[in-house]
Write a protein that holds these residues in place. Structure first.
Motif, PDB file in Angstrom:
ATOM      1  N   LEU A 139      16.258  -5.038   3.985  1.00  0.00           N
ATOM      2  CA  LEU A 139      14.955  -5.009   4.644  1.00  0.00           C
ATOM      3  C   LEU A 139      14.303  -3.565   4.281  1.00  0.00           C
ATOM      4  CD1 LEU A 139      15.965  -6.415   7.949  1.00  0.00           C
ATOM      5  CD2 LEU A 139      14.725  -7.611   6.009  1.00  0.00           C
ATOM      6  N   GLY A 140      15.150  -2.579   4.216  1.00  0.00           N
ATOM      7  CA  GLY A 140      14.495  -1.280   4.112  1.00  0.00           C
ATOM      8  C   GLY A 140      13.730  -1.201   2.516  1.00  0.00           C
ATOM      9  N   ALA A 168       9.813  -0.768   2.036  1.00  0.00           N
ATOM     10  CA  ALA A 168       9.261   0.355   1.282  1.00  0.00           C
ATOM     11  C   ALA A 168       8.400  -0.012  -0.053  1.00  0.00           C
ATOM     12  CB  ALA A 168      10.687   1.353   0.801  1.00  0.00           C
ATOM     13  N   ALA A 169       8.989  -1.209  -0.627  1.00  0.00           N
ATOM     14  CA  ALA A 169       8.162  -1.786  -1.664  1.00  0.00           C
ATOM     15  C   ALA A 169       6.822  -1.958  -1.083  1.00  0.00           C
ATOM     16  CB  ALA A 169       8.785  -2.872  -2.490  1.00  0.00           C
ATOM     17  N   ALA A 170       6.510  -2.381  -0.134  1.00  0.00           N
ATOM     18  CA  ALA A 170       5.260  -2.918   0.434  1.00  0.00           C
ATOM     19  C   ALA A 170       4.351  -1.595   0.922  1.00  0.00           C
ATOM     20  CB  ALA A 170       5.277  -4.009   1.238  1.00  0.00           C
ATOM     21  N   ILE A 171       5.177  -0.652   1.754  1.00  0.00           N
ATOM     22  CA  ILE A 171       4.377   0.159   2.386  1.00  0.00           C
ATOM     23  C   ILE A 171       4.696   1.681   1.890  1.00  0.00           C
ATOM     24  CG2 ILE A 171       4.223   1.416   4.831  1.00  0.00           C
ATOM     25  CD1 ILE A 171       5.295  -1.143   5.924  1.00  0.00           C
ATOM     26  N   VAL A 225       3.520   6.897  -1.351  1.00  0.00           N
ATOM     27  CA  VAL A 225       3.870   7.990  -2.419  1.00  0.00           C
ATOM     28  C   VAL A 225       2.949   7.931  -3.406  1.00  0.00           C
ATOM     29  CG1 VAL A 225       5.664   8.465  -4.176  1.00  0.00           C
ATOM     30  CG2 VAL A 225       6.369   7.784  -1.680  1.00  0.00           C
ATOM     31  N   GLU A 226       2.472   6.751  -3.847  1.00  0.00           N
ATOM     32  CA  GLU A 226       1.552   6.739  -5.026  1.00  0.00           C
ATOM     33  C   GLU A 226       0.127   7.705  -4.641  1.00  0.00           C
ATOM     34  OE1 GLU A 226      -0.522   3.472  -7.966  1.00  0.00           O
ATOM     35  OE2 GLU A 226       0.878   2.871  -6.529  1.00  0.00           O
ATOM     36  N   ASN A 227      -0.147   7.435  -3.277  1.00  0.00           N
ATOM     37  CA  ASN A 227      -1.530   7.840  -3.030  1.00  0.00           C
ATOM     38  C   ASN A 227      -1.622   9.241  -2.645  1.00  0.00           C
ATOM     39  OD1 ASN A 227      -2.942   5.376  -3.461  1.00  0.00           O
ATOM     40  ND2 ASN A 227      -2.337   4.813  -1.320  1.00  0.00           N
ATOM     41  N   ALA A 260       8.244  -6.971  -9.408  1.00  0.00           N
ATOM     42  CA  ALA A 260       9.114  -8.199  -9.220  1.00  0.00           C
ATOM     43  C   ALA A 260       9.655  -8.203  -7.752  1.00  0.00           C
ATOM     44  CB  ALA A 260      10.087  -7.986 -10.163  1.00  0.00           C
ATOM     45  N   VAL A 261       9.807  -7.064  -6.911  1.00  0.00           N
ATOM     46  CA  VAL A 261      10.132  -7.041  -5.550  1.00  0.00           C
ATOM     47  C   VAL A 261       9.002  -7.662  -4.748  1.00  0.00           C
ATOM     48  CG1 VAL A 261      10.663  -5.574  -3.805  1.00  0.00           C
ATOM     49  CG2 VAL A 261      11.882  -5.262  -5.903  1.00  0.00           C
ATOM     50  N   ASN A 262       7.533  -7.042  -5.061  1.00  0.00           N
ATOM     51  CA  ASN A 262       6.781  -7.595  -4.240  1.00  0.00           C
ATOM     52  C   ASN A 262       6.226  -9.030  -4.329  1.00  0.00           C
ATOM     53  OD1 ASN A 262       6.311  -5.195  -2.792  1.00  0.00           O
ATOM     54  ND2 ASN A 262       5.342  -4.122  -4.397  1.00  0.00           N
TER      55      ASN A 262
END
Length: 312
Positions: free
Chosen positions: A93-94, A98-101, A106-108, A204-206
């Motif tokens: 779940l984490g 993290a992949a979505a939020i 981190v990218e921004n 792939a995760v998203n």
């Protein structure tokens, strides 16, 4: 309101621990193994994983030889299931969260994010250094310093990206990434980044690309099965040496978290946001310090460690 039963509280704590590991594993340069060390579950995970791998090997080999399942059951009974099940659920779940939020944050805000995690890991060096036990000798320093240099060199490698990787490469990357995940200071996400597979894996995760993820997980399973028993043996028979090397790897990996970097990962001088960046570094250091204090308090209160503190 009545307090939660100890076993329920322990399960909730382990779920949160797993979520923390899953969240940081999505971020290149931050090691899930490091977080497992900080929150006090690293060695139990490695021990349980080793017993699980032995059980699977005997499950495959023993019945055809007429040996039955007694050895399989013995190894499976040694696995800390009350810890691993909530930990695994929390990790999954984490990671998805993290992949979505977290990854977009981190990218921004890459400079502030790297500063935050650098502060976290710098303070966390105290964890494996303390676990070595007693005063460090010349032997521990002689192993930690080259390990730090190796991690420093590795995290300075240029990164890449592949738009359409082969499934074979995906499986190989999974095998290497899971080995890095098990070693504090080495980031599985950074392995994927160096191999050019970080963005395809995140996509792939998203996108719930189960074909890609299935191949990746298969590679991870093979890599972990081959690696975990070696790591378990080292921790059992060469504990001081192993922990000194882990400390060095964690220290050297801080290079990947230098806040100011080019798109290819090359270090750059501090920018005009140096004071704000320093603030995020301090916040990261305070967060891990608070985590260590809370963990110590929970252990003293006999509610943190299911096997060592609370009988299952």
């Amino acid at each position: 309101m009545a307090p939660l039963p100890l076993k329920v509280l322990r399960t909730l704590i382990d779920f949160i621990r797993g979520a923390l590991i899953g969240i940081v594993e999505i971020i290149p340069g931050v090691s899930g193994g490091t977080v497992a060390l900080i929150i006090g579950v690293y060695e139990r995970i490695i021990d349980s994983a080793g017993e699980f791998v032995r059980g699977i090997v005997h499950l495959v080999l023993d019945p055809p030889r007429g040996r039955g399942l007694a050895t399989v059951k013995h190894h499976f009974r040694q696995v800390a299931w009350p810890l691993l099940v909530p930990l695994a659920i929390g990790m999954i779940l984490g990671l998805l969260t993290a992949a979505a939020i977290v990854a977009p944050i981190v990218e921004n805000h890459p400079v502030q994010s790297r500063a935050f995690f650098a502060g976290l890991i710098l303070i966390a060096l105290w964890v494996p250094a303390r676990m070595v036990g007693g005063r460090w000798t010349w032997r521990e320093w002689a192993l930690a310093i080259p390990s730090a240099a190796l991690a420093f060199w590795f995290t300075g490698l240029p990164t890449g990206n592949m738009s359409d990787p082969s499934l074979f490469l995906v499986a190989v990357a999974g095998a290497f990434a899971v080995c890095a995940l098990a070693i504090p200071g080495m980031s599985g996400s950074f392995i994927l980044l160096v191999m050019g597979l970080y963005e395809p894996t995140l996509a792939a995760v998203n996108d719930r690309d189960f074909g890609y993820l299935g191949v990746l997980l298969a590679g991870m399973a093979v890599g972990f099965a081959l690696f975990v028993r070696t790591l378990q043996w080292l921790l059992k028979h060469h504990r001081r040496v192993s922990l000194a090397i882990m400390t060095g790897l964690m220290a050297g990996s801080l290079r990947a978290l230098w806040p100011w970097q080019s798109e290819s990962g090359l270090a750059q001088p501090p920018g005009s946001d140096a004071w704000l960046t320093l603030l995020w570094f301090v916040i990261g250091a305070l967060v891990v310090t608070a985590t260590l204090v809370v963990e110590s308090w929970l252990v003293r209160r006999r509610i943190a460690n299911g096997v060592a503190v609370i009988p299952s």
